[in-house]
Design a protein around this motif. Structure first.
Motif, PDB file in Angstrom:
ATOM      1  N   LYS A  97       0.839  -1.204   0.000  1.00  0.00           N
ATOM      2  CA  LYS A  97       0.000   0.000   0.000  1.00  0.00           C
ATOM      3  C   LYS A  97       0.876   1.256   0.000  1.00  0.00           C
ATOM      4  O   LYS A  97       0.629   2.199  -0.753  1.00  0.00           O
TER       5      LYS A  97
ATOM      6  N   ASN B 157       3.616   1.583  -1.279  1.00  0.00           N
ATOM      7  CA  ASN B 157       4.214   1.725  -2.603  1.00  0.00           C
ATOM      8  C   ASN B 157       3.145   1.895  -3.690  1.00  0.00           C
ATOM      9  O   ASN B 157       3.433   1.709  -4.874  1.00  0.00           O
ATOM     10  N   ARG B 158       1.940   2.222  -3.268  1.00  0.00           N
ATOM     11  CA  ARG B 158       0.800   2.466  -4.173  1.00  0.00           C
ATOM     12  C   ARG B 158       0.534   1.277  -5.104  1.00  0.00           C
ATOM     13  O   ARG B 158       0.286   1.419  -6.286  1.00  0.00           O
ATOM     14  N   ILE B 159       0.626   0.092  -4.530  1.00  0.00           N
ATOM     15  CA  ILE B 159       0.353  -1.112  -5.320  1.00  0.00           C
ATOM     16  C   ILE B 159      -0.984  -1.701  -4.878  1.00  0.00           C
ATOM     17  O   ILE B 159      -1.206  -1.934  -3.681  1.00  0.00           O
TER      18      ILE B 159
ATOM     19  N   ARG C 185       6.810  -5.740  -6.327  1.00  0.00           N
ATOM     20  CA  ARG C 185       6.811  -4.401  -5.724  1.00  0.00           C
ATOM     21  C   ARG C 185       7.995  -3.579  -6.245  1.00  0.00           C
ATOM     22  O   ARG C 185       7.840  -2.434  -6.672  1.00  0.00           O
TER      23      ARG C 185
ATOM     24  N   GLY D  95       4.022   2.437  -8.464  1.00  0.00           N
ATOM     25  CA  GLY D  95       2.747   1.802  -8.144  1.00  0.00           C
ATOM     26  C   GLY D  95       2.204   1.018  -9.331  1.00  0.00           C
ATOM     27  O   GLY D  95       2.819   0.957 -10.396  1.00  0.00           O
TER      28      GLY D  95
END
Ligand code: ADP
Length: 215
Positions: A90, A92-94, A126, A132
């Motif tokens: 999260k 890492n905007r994934i 990641r 992301g």
């Protein structure tokens, strides 16, 4: 492996020896503290690198007793891996997308080892998506081959063909902090369980790793 290991560990050790020699000279000549600090910091970083390599190798030298395997709910293992990595993903905007087939047959596995493999694949995904993106985790049963297939799919940088050829080699890494042992160890683990890992990728679009586990 022994030859690459000697090389990988010798490099940081030679740097440390060099740095400490220079630090000694600086101290003897009573030069500014800055010099000594630089050399000691560099030596510290290199020793940490050597320690990382050794600790990854410890995983390798822990061979699995095939008797330890138990029929395993692969979806549960995926949930466990996500539990420990969700926050990191999260940050890492994934975004994680799960397509887990219910009532999968249960391959006989050592759970911790499979967790280690999947965590490796998730963390590699990641790292491949610095800006992301979407990470898909899919489980399926292939009844023709009688195997459970776990797919880890990312929208990252992708992997050029010349890199794919070396992907599973020990110590192959394109990351500054990488050990290059993740995929090597993962492939060994999966093979120990009678399975295999496949990879497909389009540069600029992402990579797809498939773990095939015989039931
Ligand atoms: P490390 O992560 O320490 O570099 P690995 O063996 O896990 O070691 O991975 C080796 C290399 O494979 C990585 O450095 C990277 O170049 C490449 N790689 C692995 N997974 C991916 C991925 N999902 N997308 C792009 N490249 C990848």
């Amino acid at each position: 492996l022994a030859a690459s290991l000697a090389h990988e560990i010798n490099n940081p050790l030679q740097t440390v020896i060099g740095c400490l020699g220079l630090a000694e000279e600086s101290i003897a000549e009573a030069q500014t503290d800055d010099d000594v600090e630089t050399y000691v910091t560099m030596a510290h970083e290199e020793l940490k690198r050597a320690a990382r390599i050794v600790s990854r190798l410890r995983d390798l030298s822990r061979p699995t007793d095939p008797g330890q395997g138990v029929p395993t709910d692969v979806n549960e293992i995926i949930e466990d891996v996500l539990k420990v990595s969700r926050k990191d993903l999260k940050n890492n905007r994934i975004r994680v997308v799960q397509q887990l087939t219910t009532n999968l047959p249960q391959p006989v596995l050592v759970e911790d080892r499979l967790k280690q493999v999947l965590l490796n694949l998730v963390l590699n995904a990641r790292d491949a998506m610095p800006n992301g993106g979407e990470l898909a985790l899919i489980t399926e049963y292939n009844d023709v081959a009688n195997e459970v297939v776990i797919t880890v799919d990312d929208q990252g940088t992708g992997i050029p063909q010349d890199v794919i050829d070396q992907l599973f080699d020990p110590f192959f890494s394109t990351k500054t902090e990488g050990s290059g042992l993740g995929l090597f160890v993962s492939r060994n683990i999966v093979q120990e369980q009678g399975g295999r890992i496949e990879v497909e990728s389009t540069v600029g679009q992402g990579a797809t790793f498939k773990v095939h586990l015989p039931v």
